[in-house]
Design an enzyme around this catalytic site. Structure first.
Site: not given
Lengths: 432, 400
Positions: B205, B136
């Site tokens: 998450h 990322e």
């Protein structure tokens, strides 16, 4: 004392057996056709646990540049690595870099510039060796040690000095400072304060180049990006992630490691499990080359090949340049940890002295001409300092400019107007 | 039906509601249960049965730039789900400008983990819809470098939480480089992805990154909540010269709505009037909008008239729309999904207090998620986020 062009110790071995990168089975390298030039010098004080594998050249193998040089010299018509013009250009660029950094030190201690200032003394061969081969549209991405990269890329000394003084005429309007040199005109994309964070940006610039060629169909777009960073950065995740992506997509980028053996006070050998950084290239599927970074001509030969490779669309190269910084990490670093013997060893390999010797010995130039260049640079710098001194400091009104490319990003105020429409906005006093 | 509008403490009768497109507030809430509700699993089902609700929400854009859409009855429009609206917006912008490209994990061949980029790689190729390795920080930085050299990347975080790994690039480079380069380089990126508390996805998450990113100077943040504004914000973000972070929500991707056929964008800096009212201003965004609207039904039954604003622009705040509302109702309730500490609600509270303190009849109430890592167990997860019953109670308290 050994000059830059004395044969490295390892060259005593026969030419056709030197191949350090082929210790490991080389990964599939797309450049089986073109051999890669590079030095076989090992790191200073590295215990040579690695026996050189005596295999003949395989894809991605490396040769000693000095042997090529010797070969070239031995032909009947002596051909040198550079012409006189090139030689003078290289000399001038390195002298500019050195003199500029020395002037920075002076100005810092006189209170004209502040903060963290990282000087490049000793490493000029890398900046000059690589950047002078680039076109204007090629990009350079640097780190906080970026003054000389900026100068080599063509940013005027006035603009860099003003930026360091924090004046509005600086290349970044005084908003960036020593660690954030940018120039859209010269395609210098930073200047980054955190190590490693420029490498993905460089990868992005290389991606743009490929995108232009393949998606936007600009067939002649072959812009190359150079990413400069140090030995400390080579232990950082972003380095490895970008090596992977660049090799994966064959991006037109050259990763240039300026291994000066020290990350502030951390020796490269104390921080790295395998200090031979160039070996990490083949692990990702690109050639890894080690070169003597104190020798501008060797660097230039390696750079030529790496840049040409990228331009041809064959992908990235990892070039490790062994070099040294004559000063501390920054002007705030007392530099007490490094061994004086080590410093003396590298001081004797000063790249500028070496090039000067080469030019004179090969009758490319003379003392007088070189001294004239020295003088010219001194005058240039005095002018740069004067310009910076006389330039205005940024006014309050500059504060809110450039935060957003589209200042509507400051939003809508209680009165229904955009904040940037507030007259106080241009005065720098608007409430945002 | 008349009984509904004898609101407790109501300052004015409901009939004096503002004269924009909400002519039939009364009919919307009578029979209260005729249109679909936010189910306990959090999914809102705006099916055609809930005609009135649909009209309400598609006409919810009372701001100037969006008024053509308010009369969507002039064109038939087409119905789609929120993720399809995002895809449509993205595809249209990619058609319009060849420099727009997408990068992220599984955006290409897989079509995106929430199908937002489905079909795009087939159409535009592997370089324009780039499947990145799992890195990322580096691919976000790569997107930023590409933006600085002329492209317009849309960077996807497969889950917003993953962008924590890209914080270095988002904060230092995305937000700051336009400034530190003295304005020489622009970074027209869009960073988008699903975030928020889902259905038992676990703590990592279920994060709300808007609270972490809000201090970064030089970026804009928007949150979409309906198919209409999802497409509009996506397009506006791509066209913007500023770096924009577009927050989507994991549970809202299957919302269905009828949106206009013609090209439109939603202004990045403006808030959306969802339901005008008189008694209290409820500020919300993303999924909590639906909890608020569900609470609003109950509140209306109890005689309250809440004004609901979806702030949409998390940074900067639309202080004009918000301010006008505060000046009218004098009471503010913020309902958000961020944590109590340091969330969007905290900043919004400060901004309102700073700017509109004189107009407040009561302290601002802010309902946020608990400062707790989102538990896996459904019963616990439910109580970490704000539920409609709490909103009802809060309004009652506020309006005493």
């Amino acid at each position: 004392m050994a000059t830059a062009f004395s044969a490295p110790k390892l060259a005593a071995q026969p030419f056709n057996t030197i191949s350090p990168t082929s210790q490991h089975k080389p990964l599939i390298s797309p450049t089986a056709a073109s051999p890669f030039l590079g030095s076989t010098r090992k790191l200073l004080r590295l215990s040579s646990s690695s026996q050189l594998n005596l295999r003949r050249r395989s894809s991605g193998s490396v040769f000693a540049v000095s042997d090529i040089v010797k070969e070239k010299k031995s032909t009947s018509i002596p051909s040198l690595l550079i012409t006189k013009e090139e030689g003078l250009e290289l000399y001038e660029d390195m002298v500019l870099g050195r003199a500029f950094e020395d002037m920075c030190a002076q100005m810092y201690y006189r209170g004209k510039m502040f903060g963290f200032v990282h000087l490049y003394n000793g490493q000029e061969a890398i900046s000059t060796g690589f950047i002078k081969l680039l076109k204007q549209q090629d990009s350079v991405v640097s780190t906080y040690r970026d003054h000389v990269h900026a100068l080599s890329k063509g940013v005027p000394a006035r603009a860099v000095m003003s930026e360091l003084f924090g004046k509005t005429t600086g290349c970044c309007r005084g908003q960036g400072g020593s660690m954030h040199m940018f120039s859209s005109e010269h395609n210098l994309i930073g200047g980054f304060a955190f190590i490693g964070e420029g490498i993905p940006v460089a990868t992005g610039a290389a991606f743009s180049s490929k995108y232009r060629r393949e998606v936007l169909k600009e067939a002649d777009c072959d812009h190359v990006t150079l990413a400069f960073f140090g030995d400390g950065t080579c232990n950082n995740g972003q380095f490895f992630e970008c090596l992977n992506m660049a090799a994966l997509w064959k991006l037109p980028i050259v990763f240039v490691v300026e291994n000066n053996l020290w990350a502030i006070g951390m020796s490269h050998l104390r921080a790295t499990s395998d200090p031979q950084i160039y070996k990490k290239g083949p692990a990702f599927g690109m050639p890894g080359v080690h070169v003597d970074g104190m020798d501008v001509l060797k660097v230039r030969e390696v750079a030529k090949e790496a840049i040409a490779r990228a331009r041809r669309g064959e992908g990235p190269t990892l070039v490790e340049c062994e070099t040294y910084r004559f000063r501390g990490h920054s002007l705030a670093d007392p530099d007490e940890l490094r061994d004086p013997t080590e410093k003396a060893h590298y001081a004797a390999r000063d790249p500028i002295t070496a090039l000067k010797k080469y030019l004179i010995e090969n009758n490319l130039s003379g003392e007088a001409e070189l001294k004239a260049i020295d003088k010219k640079i001194d005058e240039l710098l005095e002018d740069a300092v004067e310009f910076a001194d006389e330039s205005p400091l940024p006014p309050r009104s500059q504060l809110l400019e450039n935060v957003f490319a589209d200042p509507k990003g400051f939003g809508i105020g209680p009165d229904g107007r955009y904040r940037c429409e507030d007259p106080k906005f241009t005065e720098g006093t608007a409430h945002v | 039906m008349a009984a509904i509008f004898q609101g407790v403490g109501a300052a004015a009768p409901l009939s004096s509601s503002p004269s924009n497109s909400f002519d039939s507030n009364k009919s919307v809430f009578s029979p209260p249960r005729s249109f679909s509700v936010v189910r306990s699993d959090g999914i809102v089902n705006l099916n055609p049965k809930g005609r009135s609700a649909q009209r309400l929400i598609s006409n919810a854009v009372a701001t100037k730039a969006d008024s053509p859409a308010a009369s969507s009855s002039s064109k038939p429009g087409h119905e789609l789900l929120l993720f399809e609206a995002l895809q449509e917006g993205l595809e249209e912008e990619m058609e319009r400008d060849p420099r727009v490209c997408v990068m992220g994990e599984d955006v290409g061949h897989y079509g995106g983990s929430y199908k937002v980029t489905k079909g795009l790689a087939k159409r535009f190729g592997d370089l324009r819809v780039l499947d990145t390795p799992i890195a990322e920080n580096s691919f976000t930085g790569m997107g930023i470098g590409a933006a600085m050299t002329g492209l317009r990347p849309v960077i996807e975080g497969m889950n917003m939480g993953f962008l924590l790994l890209a914080f270095n690039q988002i904060s230092n480079n995305c937000g700051m480089l336009h400034y530190t380069s003295g304005g020489q380089f622009t970074i027209p990126v869009v960073i988008r992805g699903p975030g928020g508390v889902g259905r038992q996805l676990g703590a990592e998450h279920s994060q709300r990154l808007e609270s972490y990113f809000q201090s970064i100077p030089g970026i804009q943040m928007v949150a979409c909540s309906t198919p209409y504004n999802a497409k509009g914000l996506m397009k506006a973000a791509i066209r913007s010269e500023n770096p924009v972070i577009l927050f989507e929500h994991v549970l809202l991707y299957n919302l269905k709505e009828r949106i206009p056929d013609e090209d439109y964008i939603c202004n990045l800096e403006e808030a959306e009037m969802v339901r005008p009212g008189e008694h209290v201003t409820i500020l919300t965004y993303s999924r909590m909008r639906y909890h608020v609207m569900q609470a609003a039904k109950t509140l209306v039954n109890k005689g309250y008239d809440p004004e609901v604003i979806d702030i949409r622009s998390l940074k900067p705040f639309d202080l004009h729309t918000i301010g006008n509302s505060v000046k009218k109702t004098h009471r503010v309730l913020i309902v958000e999904e961020c944590m109590r500490t340091g969330g969007i609600g905290a900043s919004l509270t400060a901004a309102i207090t700073e700017n509109f303190n004189d107009y407040l009849d009561a302290p601002i109430m802010c309902l946020s998620s608990q400062d707790v890592p989102t538990p896996y167990a459904g019963t616990l997860e439910e109580v970490t986020v704000v539920q409609p019953a709490q909103i009802v109670t809060a309004v009652e308290q506020l309006c005493q």
